[in-house]
Design an enzyme around this catalytic site. Structure first.
Site, PDB file in Angstrom:
ATOM      1  CD  GLN A 289      -2.857  -1.116   2.384  1.00 27.94           C
ATOM      2  OE1 GLN A 289      -3.445  -0.071   2.651  1.00 27.94           O
ATOM      3  NE2 GLN A 289      -3.037  -2.235   3.085  1.00 27.94           N
TER       4      GLN A 289
ATOM      5  CE  LYS B 168       0.855  -9.419 -12.494  1.00 29.66           C
ATOM      6  NZ  LYS B 168       1.158 -10.073 -11.223  1.00 29.66           N
TER       7      LYS B 168
ATOM      8  NE  ARG C  90      -2.913  -8.287 -10.686  1.00 30.77           N
ATOM      9  CZ  ARG C  90      -2.738  -9.424 -10.041  1.00 30.77           C
ATOM     10  NH1 ARG C  90      -3.732 -10.285  -9.969  1.00 30.77           N
ATOM     11  NH2 ARG C  90      -1.590  -9.730  -9.477  1.00 30.77           N
TER      12      ARG C  90
ATOM     13  CB  THR D  30      -3.080 -16.452  -3.119  1.00 29.57           C
ATOM     14  OG1 THR D  30      -3.021 -15.665  -4.309  1.00 29.57           O
ATOM     15  CG2 THR D  30      -3.730 -15.643  -2.007  1.00 29.57           C
TER      16      THR D  30
END
Length: 339
Positions: free
Chosen positions: A106, A204, A206, A235
């Site tokens: 963040q 990539k 998203r 993850t």
């Protein structure tokens, strides 16, 4: 004649094994025992954190070893409260050794009405009385500028260069370093330059946060030993998908070097079932039993580097010398034979 002040280590509950390893390594370098301060860090029934230091720290050079990993809020509060206890006990200087700096993702306002929590955390650390921060592979290097105190950001790439040259000996000509996204190119390029390997990128796109809609490989990875480089694996969804895409594009095998193994939720299961031959992480975050048991996850130690960085900070010598894998080679002697 004045007595020389020795460095003193104190640890919270975030990663005691790493703190003990750093203390052992410092003892080897110093030729005398460097132990962890006798401290009580516990919680009251309502969850409040209480700290009591049982040793005299007046006029001492103190180093708090405390990553702010999961549970991030508890570990951050432990760090701040330990610092406050040391400051009120008249410690001469307090350095926070934060191997994994939580809230680093963040670091900017990505949307309207969102916080820059990394800046808020840096303000809290300074206000607690900490005078210097020592960390490893900040998610965004500009976070160093959030602090109004010195910040030494170490890098895992010198350790990974030693590891790659040791484990890929005889097939270094086939190694290709891969960045899993465009934003991580600088980190991947650093390792590629150290080991003399070419660089590729997985671009990539998203669909929404946590979901990867499309991946494209930029560069020819056919018959290459691909090494994905990144700073955080959470993850592991993106990482495992990137490995699949590389194999579909003709890669011979895929390995990953990721500094901070957050490995939350289904991450370990995903990694164990993935096409990756190995995922190499550091011990900045205490490994769970599932991580230790996973057949294709390997952990490399950071204690030798942190111990040397603490000693260099204490005696006023260069910390940036540890950015070179040739300098780290002797420190890691025994783990990696001289290349």
């Amino acid at each position: 004649m004045p007595t020389m002040i020795e460095p003193k280590l104190i640890a919270g509950n975030a990663n005691p094994p790493l703190a003990k390893s750093i203390a052992r390594r410092m003892s080897m370098h110093r030729g005398m025992e460097v132990g962890l301060c006798d401290t009580r860090v516990e919680r009251f029934n309502d969850g409040e954190i209480f700290v009591e230091v049982y040793e005299n720290v007046r006029g001492e050079d103190m180093f708090i070893v405390q990553p702010t990993s999961n549970p991030a809020n508890d570990n951050l509060m432990e760090l701040l409260i330990i610092a406050d206890a040391l400051r009120r006990s008249s410690a001469a200087r307090i350095t926070a050794v934060i191997p994994y700096f939580g809230y680093a993702r963040q670091d900017r306002r990505s949307k309207a009405r969102t916080p820059i929590t990394a800046k808020l955390v840096s303000n809290m650390i300074v206000e607690a009385g900490i005078e210097r921060v020592l960390t490893l592979d900040l998610h965004a290097t500009q976070i160093q500028g959030f602090f109004d105190i010195p910040v030494d950001n170490l890098y895992a790439s010198p350790i990974y260069a030693l590891d790659a040259m040791h484990n890929f000996k005889g097939k270094m000509d086939d190694v290709m370093v891969v960045s899993p996204d465009v934003g991580g190119v600088a980190r991947a390029r650093d390792l590629a330059q150290r080991i003399g390997a070419p660089l590729s990128i997985v671009d990539k796109r998203r669909g929404k946060p946590g979901e990867v809609a499309e991946m494209t490989v930029i560069g020819d990875v056919k018959d290459k030993v691909c090494v994905i480089v990144d700073d955080i694996v959470d993850t592991a969804g993106t990482l495992c998908k990137a490995a699949e895409v590389l194999m579909e594009n003709g890669a011979k095998e895929v390995h990953s070097y990721i500094t901070h193994g957050v490995l939350s939720g289904p991450a370990v299961e995903r990694v164990s079932k993935s096409v990756m031959k190995s995922l190499v992480i550091t011990d900045t975050i205490a490994a769970t039993d599932a991580v230790k048991a996973c057949r294709n996850i390997r952990i490399v130690p950071t204690a030798p580097m942190f111990a040397q960085a603490i000693l260099n900070t204490w005696n006023g010598t260069s910390v940036s010398s540890l950015f070179d894998h040739k300098t780290l080679g002797p420190i890691y002697e025994g783990l990696y034979a001289a290349e």
